[in-house]
Design a protein around this motif. Structure first.
Motif, PDB file in Angstrom:
ATOM      1  N   LEU A 188       0.820  -1.219   0.000  1.00 17.59           N
ATOM      2  CA  LEU A 188       0.000   0.000   0.000  1.00 17.59           C
ATOM      3  C   LEU A 188       0.851   1.265   0.000  1.00 17.59           C
ATOM      4  O   LEU A 188       0.515   2.249  -0.659  1.00 17.59           O
ATOM      5  CB  LEU A 188      -0.923   0.018   1.230  1.00 17.59           C
ATOM      6  N   THR A 189       1.955   1.239   0.738  1.00 21.51           N
ATOM      7  CA  THR A 189       2.758   2.455   0.888  1.00 21.51           C
ATOM      8  C   THR A 189       3.652   2.735  -0.320  1.00 21.51           C
ATOM      9  O   THR A 189       4.316   3.770  -0.358  1.00 21.51           O
ATOM     10  CB  THR A 189       3.633   2.396   2.154  1.00 21.51           C
ATOM     11  N   LYS A 190       3.679   1.843  -1.290  1.00 18.87           N
ATOM     12  CA  LYS A 190       4.457   2.107  -2.511  1.00 18.87           C
ATOM     13  C   LYS A 190       3.950   3.346  -3.238  1.00 18.87           C
ATOM     14  O   LYS A 190       4.698   4.006  -3.932  1.00 18.87           O
ATOM     15  CB  LYS A 190       4.412   0.898  -3.452  1.00 18.87           C
ATOM     16  N   THR A 191       2.674   3.653  -3.059  1.00 19.54           N
ATOM     17  CA  THR A 191       2.089   4.814  -3.756  1.00 19.54           C
ATOM     18  C   THR A 191       2.507   6.134  -3.123  1.00 19.54           C
ATOM     19  O   THR A 191       2.411   7.173  -3.755  1.00 19.54           O
ATOM     20  CB  THR A 191       0.550   4.741  -3.731  1.00 19.54           C
ATOM     21  N   ILE A 192       2.964   6.083  -1.866  1.00 18.13           N
ATOM     22  CA  ILE A 192       3.316   7.315  -1.155  1.00 18.13           C
ATOM     23  C   ILE A 192       4.776   7.659  -1.401  1.00 18.13           C
ATOM     24  O   ILE A 192       5.658   6.808  -1.325  1.00 18.13           O
ATOM     25  CB  ILE A 192       3.078   7.143   0.364  1.00 18.13           C
ATOM     26  N   ASN A 193       5.031   8.925  -1.673  1.00 15.33           N
ATOM     27  CA  ASN A 193       6.395   9.413  -1.831  1.00 15.33           C
ATOM     28  C   ASN A 193       7.024   9.459  -0.435  1.00 15.33           C
ATOM     29  O   ASN A 193       6.708  10.329   0.356  1.00 15.33           O
ATOM     30  CB  ASN A 193       6.376  10.798  -2.482  1.00 15.33           C
ATOM     31  N   LYS A 194       7.922   8.525  -0.142  1.00  9.58           N
ATOM     32  CA  LYS A 194       8.462   8.373   1.209  1.00  9.58           C
ATOM     33  C   LYS A 194       9.734   9.184   1.438  1.00  9.58           C
ATOM     34  O   LYS A 194      10.485   8.906   2.343  1.00  9.58           O
ATOM     35  CB  LYS A 194       8.782   6.915   1.475  1.00  9.58           C
ATOM     36  N   SER A 195       9.977  10.175   0.647  1.00  7.66           N
ATOM     37  CA  SER A 195      11.261  10.858   0.709  1.00  7.66           C
ATOM     38  C   SER A 195      11.475  11.663   1.983  1.00  7.66           C
ATOM     39  O   SER A 195      12.600  11.798   2.437  1.00  7.66           O
ATOM     40  CB  SER A 195      11.425  11.767  -0.501  1.00  7.66           C
ATOM     41  N   GLN A 196      10.447  12.212   2.587  1.00  6.49           N
ATOM     42  CA  GLN A 196      10.644  13.103   3.733  1.00  6.49           C
ATOM     43  C   GLN A 196       9.967  12.593   4.993  1.00  6.49           C
ATOM     44  O   GLN A 196       8.761  12.389   5.017  1.00  6.49           O
ATOM     45  CB  GLN A 196      10.112  14.497   3.423  1.00  6.49           C
ATOM     46  N   ASP A 197      10.748  12.392   6.040  1.00  4.94           N
ATOM     47  CA  ASP A 197      10.259  12.078   7.380  1.00  4.94           C
ATOM     48  C   ASP A 197       9.217  10.961   7.407  1.00  4.94           C
ATOM     49  O   ASP A 197       8.237  11.044   8.131  1.00  4.94           O
ATOM     50  CB  ASP A 197       9.662  13.330   8.040  1.00  4.94           C
ATOM     51  N   GLU A 223      -4.498   8.221  -4.127  1.00  5.72           N
ATOM     52  CA  GLU A 223      -4.218   6.886  -4.654  1.00  5.72           C
ATOM     53  C   GLU A 223      -4.132   5.868  -3.514  1.00  5.72           C
ATOM     54  O   GLU A 223      -4.666   4.765  -3.611  1.00  5.72           O
ATOM     55  CB  GLU A 223      -2.911   6.902  -5.463  1.00  5.72           C
ATOM     56  N   PHE A 224      -3.480   6.233  -2.406  1.00  7.69           N
ATOM     57  CA  PHE A 224      -3.410   5.354  -1.233  1.00  7.69           C
ATOM     58  C   PHE A 224      -4.816   5.051  -0.727  1.00  7.69           C
ATOM     59  O   PHE A 224      -5.148   3.903  -0.437  1.00  7.69           O
ATOM     60  CB  PHE A 224      -2.570   6.008  -0.127  1.00  7.69           C
ATOM     61  N   ASP A 225      -5.641   6.079  -0.644  1.00  7.61           N
ATOM     62  CA  ASP A 225      -7.023   5.917  -0.188  1.00  7.61           C
ATOM     63  C   ASP A 225      -7.781   4.966  -1.104  1.00  7.61           C
ATOM     64  O   ASP A 225      -8.485   4.066  -0.643  1.00  7.61           O
ATOM     65  CB  ASP A 225      -7.698   7.283  -0.130  1.00  7.61           C
ATOM     66  N   ARG A 226      -7.623   5.134  -2.400  1.00  4.57           N
ATOM     67  CA  ARG A 226      -8.312   4.293  -3.382  1.00  4.57           C
ATOM     68  C   ARG A 226      -7.882   2.841  -3.256  1.00  4.57           C
ATOM     69  O   ARG A 226      -8.713   1.931  -3.209  1.00  4.57           O
ATOM     70  CB  ARG A 226      -8.020   4.810  -4.797  1.00  4.57           C
ATOM     71  N   ILE A 227      -6.585   2.617  -3.137  1.00  4.22           N
ATOM     72  CA  ILE A 227      -6.059   1.251  -3.066  1.00  4.22           C
ATOM     73  C   ILE A 227      -6.484   0.564  -1.759  1.00  4.22           C
ATOM     74  O   ILE A 227      -6.818  -0.622  -1.756  1.00  4.22           O
ATOM     75  CB  ILE A 227      -4.524   1.260  -3.212  1.00  4.22           C
ATOM     76  N   SER A 279       4.184  15.092   2.620  1.00  4.10           N
ATOM     77  CA  SER A 279       4.027  14.908   1.179  1.00  4.10           C
ATOM     78  C   SER A 279       3.589  16.212   0.533  1.00  4.10           C
ATOM     79  O   SER A 279       2.810  16.970   1.096  1.00  4.10           O
ATOM     80  CB  SER A 279       2.986  13.827   0.884  1.00  4.10           C
ATOM     81  N   SER A 280       4.118  16.436  -0.637  1.00  4.97           N
ATOM     82  CA  SER A 280       3.713  17.621  -1.395  1.00  4.97           C
ATOM     83  C   SER A 280       2.803  17.228  -2.554  1.00  4.97           C
ATOM     84  O   SER A 280       2.399  18.070  -3.346  1.00  4.97           O
ATOM     85  CB  SER A 280       4.952  18.348  -1.921  1.00  4.97           C
ATOM     86  N   ILE A 281       2.479  15.939  -2.640  1.00  2.46           N
ATOM     87  CA  ILE A 281       1.692  15.440  -3.774  1.00  2.46           C
ATOM     88  C   ILE A 281       0.383  14.846  -3.251  1.00  2.46           C
ATOM     89  O   ILE A 281       0.334  13.679  -2.837  1.00  2.46           O
ATOM     90  CB  ILE A 281       2.485  14.378  -4.563  1.00  2.46           C
ATOM     91  N   PRO A 282      -0.696  15.615  -3.257  1.00  2.00           N
ATOM     92  CA  PRO A 282      -1.982  15.093  -2.765  1.00  2.00           C
ATOM     93  C   PRO A 282      -2.481  13.893  -3.558  1.00  2.00           C
ATOM     94  O   PRO A 282      -3.212  13.057  -3.033  1.00  2.00           O
ATOM     95  CB  PRO A 282      -2.939  16.274  -2.920  1.00  2.00           C
ATOM     96  N   LYS A 283      -2.068  13.807  -4.807  1.00  2.00           N
ATOM     97  CA  LYS A 283      -2.493  12.688  -5.647  1.00  2.00           C
ATOM     98  C   LYS A 283      -2.055  11.355  -5.048  1.00  2.00           C
ATOM     99  O   LYS A 283      -2.773  10.361  -5.132  1.00  2.00           O
ATOM    100  CB  LYS A 283      -1.903  12.875  -7.050  1.00  2.00           C
ATOM    101  N   ASP A 284      -0.899  11.337  -4.381  1.00  2.00           N
ATOM    102  CA  ASP A 284      -0.423  10.110  -3.733  1.00  2.00           C
ATOM    103  C   ASP A 284      -1.373   9.677  -2.617  1.00  2.00           C
ATOM    104  O   ASP A 284      -1.631   8.490  -2.444  1.00  2.00           O
ATOM    105  CB  ASP A 284       0.973  10.328  -3.128  1.00  2.00           C
ATOM    106  N   ILE A 285      -1.880  10.641  -1.888  1.00  2.00           N
ATOM    107  CA  ILE A 285      -2.789  10.338  -0.780  1.00  2.00           C
ATOM    108  C   ILE A 285      -4.101   9.782  -1.319  1.00  2.00           C
ATOM    109  O   ILE A 285      -4.646   8.811  -0.793  1.00  2.00           O
ATOM    110  CB  ILE A 285      -3.053  11.597   0.082  1.00  2.00           C
TER     111      ILE A 285
END
Length: 151
Positions: free
Chosen positions: A26-35, A73-77, A65-71
């Motif tokens: 599930l977390t593959k969709t999230i940009n994990k770069s910061q904290d 997508e996580f919600d959808r998945i 995260s600076s990309i709401p689209k990732d959130i």
């Protein structure tokens, strides 16, 4: 950039490694770069059955995260995934929760409400005291009337 906290409950019938594996998918969709922090809270009994399950693996994710689209997508998945019992996504930068304490308008409004409440409670205490005095006076008057009637 926004700070997020996600609480995910995964099927308790899975082993811990299987639950962690599901979460990693599930977390593959999230940009994990910061904290990015992933906290395994553990297997817990649910307060009531959810989708027929009585136990669930609890995981907490905290990240920026600076990309709401990732959130989204996580919600959808997570909604599609059968092993996810429940999830909750909180944007910590929104104007509620702890951040509301930094909002001057909300703090001022709460202070005004507290002041009004305090005044009402003081007025109520005064009214109670007056009522007690009136009751005492009434009892004194009744006892005087009874004494006069007995004479």
């Amino acid at each position: 950039m926004a700070s997020y906290e996600i609480l995910t409950i995964i099927n308790g019938n899975l082993s811990e490694s299987e639950a962690v594996s599901e979460l990693n998918k599930l977390t593959k969709t999230i940009n994990k770069s910061q904290d990015f922090k992933q906290i395994n809270i553990g297997l817990k009994d649910l307060a009531y059955k959810i989708k027929g399950y009585t136990k669930g693996w609890y995981f907490q994710l905290n990240f920026i995260s600076s990309i709401p689209k990732d959130i989204f997508e996580f919600d959808r998945i997570t909604k599609i995934n059968k092993n996810v019992i429940r999830h909750l996504i909180i944007n910590l930068d929104k104007d509620y929760g702890a951040k509301a304490l930094k909002n001057k308008k909300k703090v001022d409004k709460a202070a005004k409400k507290a002041e009004i409440y305090k005044k009402k409670m003081e007025q109520l205490a005064i009214e109670k005291e007056n009522f007690k005095k009136m009751e005492q006076q009434l009892q004194i008057n009744e006892s005087e009337i009874k004494e006069k009637n007995h004479e």
